[in-house]
Every structure is written in C-alpha cells, then in structure tokens.
Design a protein around this motif. Structure first.
Motif, mmCIF file in Angstrom:
data_model
loop_
_atom_site.group_PDB
_atom_site.id
_atom_site.type_symbol
_atom_site.label_atom_id
_atom_site.label_comp_id
_atom_site.label_asym_id
_atom_site.label_seq_id
_atom_site.Cartn_x
_atom_site.Cartn_y
_atom_site.Cartn_z
ATOM 1 N N ALA A 48 95.002 28.107 -40.874
ATOM 2 C CA ALA A 48 96.034 27.303 -40.217
ATOM 3 C C ALA A 48 97.018 28.202 -39.469
ATOM 4 O O ALA A 48 97.477 27.857 -38.376
ATOM 5 N N ALA A 49 97.318 29.363 -40.027
ATOM 6 C CA ALA A 49 98.245 30.290 -39.389
ATOM 7 C C ALA A 49 97.635 30.957 -38.148
ATOM 8 O O ALA A 49 98.359 31.449 -37.284
ATOM 9 N N MET A 50 96.300 30.967 -38.058
ATOM 10 C CA MET A 50 95.615 31.593 -36.926
ATOM 11 C C MET A 50 95.349 30.610 -35.794
ATOM 12 O O MET A 50 95.075 31.014 -34.671
ATOM 13 N N ALA A 51 95.397 29.336 -36.103
ATOM 14 C CA ALA A 51 94.985 28.298 -35.158
ATOM 15 C C ALA A 51 95.857 28.277 -33.910
ATOM 16 O O ALA A 51 97.058 28.515 -33.967
ATOM 17 N N VAL A 52 95.215 27.988 -32.821
ATOM 18 C CA VAL A 52 95.887 27.815 -31.537
ATOM 19 C C VAL A 52 95.787 26.328 -31.198
ATOM 20 O O VAL A 52 94.686 25.771 -31.173
ATOM 21 N N GLU A 53 96.925 25.710 -30.933
ATOM 22 C CA GLU A 53 96.930 24.274 -30.654
ATOM 23 C C GLU A 53 96.016 23.951 -29.473
ATOM 24 O O GLU A 53 96.030 24.629 -28.452
ATOM 25 N N GLY A 54 95.170 22.936 -29.674
ATOM 26 C CA GLY A 54 94.259 22.489 -28.629
ATOM 27 C C GLY A 54 92.991 23.312 -28.505
ATOM 28 O O GLY A 54 92.133 23.006 -27.683
ATOM 29 N N GLU A 55 92.852 24.353 -29.307
ATOM 30 C CA GLU A 55 91.682 25.218 -29.250
ATOM 31 C C GLU A 55 90.446 24.489 -29.797
ATOM 32 O O GLU A 55 90.507 23.878 -30.848
ATOM 33 N N ALA A 56 89.341 24.554 -29.075
ATOM 34 C CA ALA A 56 88.072 23.994 -29.556
ATOM 35 C C ALA A 56 87.417 25.056 -30.424
ATOM 36 O O ALA A 56 86.667 25.905 -29.943
ATOM 37 N N ALA A 57 87.770 25.033 -31.715
ATOM 38 C CA ALA A 57 87.355 26.097 -32.633
ATOM 39 C C ALA A 57 86.223 25.648 -33.547
ATOM 40 O O ALA A 57 86.131 24.485 -33.928
ATOM 41 N N PHE A 58 85.370 26.598 -33.881
ATOM 42 C CA PHE A 58 84.288 26.391 -34.834
ATOM 43 C C PHE A 58 84.596 27.275 -36.033
ATOM 44 O O PHE A 58 84.550 28.501 -35.943
ATOM 45 N N ARG A 59 84.953 26.641 -37.135
ATOM 46 C CA ARG A 59 85.248 27.359 -38.379
ATOM 47 C C ARG A 59 84.044 27.187 -39.287
ATOM 48 O O ARG A 59 83.482 26.101 -39.386
ATOM 49 N N VAL A 60 83.656 28.252 -39.951
ATOM 50 C CA VAL A 60 82.330 28.296 -40.557
ATOM 51 C C VAL A 60 82.315 28.446 -42.068
ATOM 52 O O VAL A 60 83.285 28.879 -42.683
ATOM 53 N N LYS A 61 81.159 28.085 -42.615
ATOM 54 C CA LYS A 61 80.745 28.541 -43.931
ATOM 55 C C LYS A 61 79.347 29.098 -43.722
ATOM 56 O O LYS A 61 78.606 28.638 -42.839
ATOM 57 N N ASN A 62 79.020 30.110 -44.477
ATOM 58 C CA ASN A 62 77.770 30.836 -44.274
ATOM 59 C C ASN A 62 76.985 30.912 -45.564
ATOM 60 O O ASN A 62 77.562 31.123 -46.638
ATOM 61 N N LEU A 63 75.689 30.764 -45.451
ATOM 62 C CA LEU A 63 74.803 30.804 -46.606
ATOM 63 C C LEU A 63 73.718 31.853 -46.373
ATOM 64 O O LEU A 63 73.084 31.866 -45.314
ATOM 65 N N TYR A 64 73.521 32.702 -47.386
ATOM 66 C CA TYR A 64 72.387 33.621 -47.357
ATOM 67 C C TYR A 64 71.324 33.013 -48.261
ATOM 68 O O TYR A 64 71.542 32.828 -49.461
ATOM 69 N N LEU A 65 70.173 32.676 -47.669
ATOM 70 C CA LEU A 65 69.119 31.975 -48.392
ATOM 71 C C LEU A 65 67.798 32.726 -48.296
ATOM 72 O O LEU A 65 67.573 33.498 -47.357
ATOM 73 N N ARG A 66 66.934 32.448 -49.287
ATOM 74 C CA ARG A 66 65.554 32.965 -49.287
ATOM 75 C C ARG A 66 64.630 31.803 -49.584
ATOM 76 O O ARG A 66 65.015 30.868 -50.279
ATOM 77 N N ASP A 67 63.413 31.890 -49.067
ATOM 78 C CA ASP A 67 62.450 30.833 -49.387
ATOM 79 C C ASP A 67 61.450 31.359 -50.417
ATOM 80 O O ASP A 67 61.525 32.519 -50.847
ATOM 81 N N LYS A 68 60.527 30.503 -50.799
ATOM 82 C CA LYS A 68 59.588 30.889 -51.854
ATOM 83 C C LYS A 68 58.658 32.021 -51.426
ATOM 84 O O LYS A 68 58.068 32.679 -52.266
#
Length: 177
Positions: A48-68
């Motif tokens: 929230a402290a980094m946000a720029v008003e009106g900015e079209a921002a993509f804030r993320v969560k990241n997953l490291y995954l492996r398959d079988k």
C-alpha cells in the motif's frame, strides 16, 4: 538461513548482482526495501505504501511446483487468485503437481522460500524451469516482484519483465482463467 538480503551472497545470483544486471540491460525499476515478506498478507501490508494512484499494477503470488515426472514450474498468479493444483495440472497437461522442496527451490531457481519471483528465471531458465503466468498480467502496466530476496520489492514495467525474460531465455506461458 532466511530469504532476506542479509544472506543474498549465498545465492547463485545475489539480489545486488541481479539489480546491476537489470540496470545494465537498460531495464527500469523502482526498488523498495521493507521487512521480510513471507505471505500475500505480509505483502499487502507494505505494498500500500508503494502504490501509485491510478497505476495498473499486477501484484503477485508465486508458486514453485513439480509434477510427478519431476519437471519444474514457476507459476506467477495475481495475488488474490485462488488455485487448485489438480485443476492447474489438468490445464497444463501434467499430472501430480505439488510444491517443490526448499532444497530443490534453491537448486532450480536459486532462491529460498519466501522470495519466489519471476526474476528467479535468471537461474530457472538455464535449469529448464517452465514459467507460467496469469494472463491478466497483460492488462497491467507495472508488476511488483521480489529481486531474489524477500525484504526488497522491485516495481517495474511489465514490458521490462518481458525484456528480462527474453534476455535470460525464458518463454512465458499465459494461464487463462
């Protein structure tokens, strides 16, 4: 060891070295330092402290995954996106997705838990990690990501993220929802 910049020199590529490389490639970013973030909720408390008003921002969560079959994936989603690993595996055409171990995360992406980021493809691309990203990123102008440590956040243009991916040899695959 934790995922903060205090221990960055024990990573294959330090956060400082990554930031120097971004600058050397002419990729712009704003760097923010903060307390170590371990969860989306932690991130929301400082973003929230980094946000720029009106900015079209993509804030993320990241997953490291492996398959079988022991193939590795870095999945970057919009931070509030709910995800079902079984459904994701079906969509990607792979079976048995599960979270990768901390040891494999360090080996395959060069980072520790809590610092997972698209910028980890600086190591992941050469290790054959498949990079999957939420297609809604295409509607954003800026993206918020960790630069390999969890007490720093880089805000950069999405176009610069694509330029980074090109430089490291990673091909983003878009995940439709």
């Amino acid at each position: 060891m934790d995922a903060s910049s205090q221990f960055q020199d024990s990573l294959p590529v330090s956060s400082d070295a990554l930031l120097e490389q971004l600058s050397g490639w002419g990729l712009g970013y704003d760097l923010h330092t903060h307390v170590p973030l371990r969860t989306v909720e932690d991130a929301k408390s400082v973003e929230a402290a980094m946000a720029v008003e009106g900015e079209a921002a993509f804030r993320v969560k990241n997953l490291y995954l492996r398959d079988k079959k022991k193939r590795n994936y870095l999945v970057t989603l919009e931070q509030d996106r709910e995800i079902d690993l079984k459904a994701l595996g079906k969509q990607l055409g792979v079976g048995g997705l599960s979270f990768g171990s901390a040891d494999r995360l360090l080996e395959m992406l060069g980072i520790r838990p809590g610092a997972v980021s698209p910028l980890a493809m600086v190591t992941g691309a050469e290790k054959g990690v498949r990079f999957i990203i939420d297609s809604t990123v295409q509607d954003a102008a800026r993206i918020y990501v960790h630069p390999l440590v969890n007490d720093r956040t880089v805000v950069m243009d999405v176009a610069d993220l694509w330029a980074f991916m090109d430089r490291v040899g990673a091909t983003p695959e878009f995940l439709e929802f």
